[in-house]
Design an enzyme around this catalytic site. Structure first.
Site, PDB file in Angstrom:
ATOM      1  N   ASP A 141       0.068  -1.339  -5.381  1.00 43.93           N
ATOM      2  CA  ASP A 141      -1.214  -1.905  -5.813  1.00 43.93           C
ATOM      3  C   ASP A 141      -1.734  -1.086  -6.989  1.00 43.93           C
ATOM      4  OD1 ASP A 141      -1.173  -3.845  -3.849  1.00 43.93           O
ATOM      5  OD2 ASP A 141      -2.273  -2.610  -2.407  1.00 43.93           O
ATOM      6  N   ASP A 173      -1.317 -10.425  -4.986  1.00 44.62           N
ATOM      7  CA  ASP A 173      -2.523 -10.684  -4.188  1.00 44.62           C
ATOM      8  C   ASP A 173      -3.489 -11.590  -4.941  1.00 44.62           C
ATOM      9  OD1 ASP A 173      -1.509  -8.975  -2.259  1.00 44.62           O
ATOM     10  OD2 ASP A 173      -2.541  -7.226  -3.072  1.00 44.62           O
TER      11      ASP A 173
END
Length: 266
Positions: A141, A173
């Site tokens: 991330d 995401d």
């Protein structure tokens, strides 16, 4: 129903997967993890922040020994199911907006499946003590929207008394989030009826299955009424002809004919 080819929607999926994986690998090889390697993009609220996520989207995870393995297997089945559903919708002629949204969701699912399946082996980032590096890779991330951080009050269930910040996420995401939001925002347009531009007539219009069927007795009455009207018209025409013949055969008309013949003789 006009079938559509799902190829262009899968092409979008491949492009988004390539972008997602390219950004993740660039962050892995060229950024330092944590605050040390943080890069500000827009002010103090949009940053690149390299973290490893062992769980689901936005840092959520299953907190037991085989939770990560179950999560990876679930992602595999979800990826296959979403791909099949996309093909199914395309063959049914679904609206393009719905198909683009499904393509984005599929891209996000595949992107995170690649991380979970292979990163533990090729990037050696599986958590310490994992039964196997396969299916235990941690998702990379990097997108950090820093709008809030601090301790959650202790009276809040589950998370109370802990330090949290706004979630750090990745391109995959974002694709899932945007695709789901599009479906929720336009669900009436996507599922309530198809437009002519999408190759289908509106579902809310007249339906052949809702047509009323007259009973046989009413049909018979209608036919009998038509025959009676025809029978009434025909005698009226016949009586008109008979009246003309009677008028021509009346004594007055015969006398007028005789008088005219005498005039001709004189």
């Amino acid at each position: 129903m006009i079938k559509k080819s799902p190829l262009k929607f899968f092409l979008l999926t491949l492009i988004l997967i390539a972008i997602d994986q390219g950004v993740k690998l660039a962050v892995h090889f060229y950024m330092a993890p944590g605050f040390a390697g943080q890069i500000k993009l827009v002010g103090d609220w949009l940053k690149l922040h390299y973290v490893l996520n062992p769980g689901m989207a936005f840092g959520m995870q299953l907190g037991y020994e085989y939770g990560k393995l179950l999560l990876s297997v679930f992602r595999l089945f979800a990826m296959v199911g979403i791909g099949y559903y996309l093909v199914h919708l395309a063959h049914r002629g679904a609206p393009n907006g719905l198909l683009w949204a499904m393509a984005m969701i599929l891209a996000g699912a595949v992107g995170n499946v690649i991380d979970s399946t292979f990163y533990g082996v090729f990037l050696n980032n599986a958590p310490y003590g994992s039964p196997t590096p396969w299916f235990h890779g941690q998702v990379i991330d990097m997108v950090f929207i820093d709008v809030w951080e601090g301790f959650i009050p202790e009276w809040v269930p589950v998370w109370g008394g802990q330090y949290y910040s706004t979630p750090i996420f990745n391109i995959a995401d974002s694709c899932i989030f945007i695709g789901v939001c599009l479906i929720l925002l336009f669900q009436r347009r996507f599922f309530g009826g198809h437009t002519i531009e999408d190759g289908l007539l509106p579902i809310s219009g007249p339906d052949a299955t809702q047509a009323e069927v007259l009973p046989m007795s009413e049909l018979a009455d209608d036919e009998q009424h038509e025959h009676q009207s025809n029978d009434v018209d025909e005698p009226s025409a016949a009586t008109d002809k008979e009246d003309e013949l009677k008028a021509s055969a009346s004594p007055e008309s015969s006398e007028s004919v005789i008088s005219e013949e005498q005039k001709d003789r004189d």
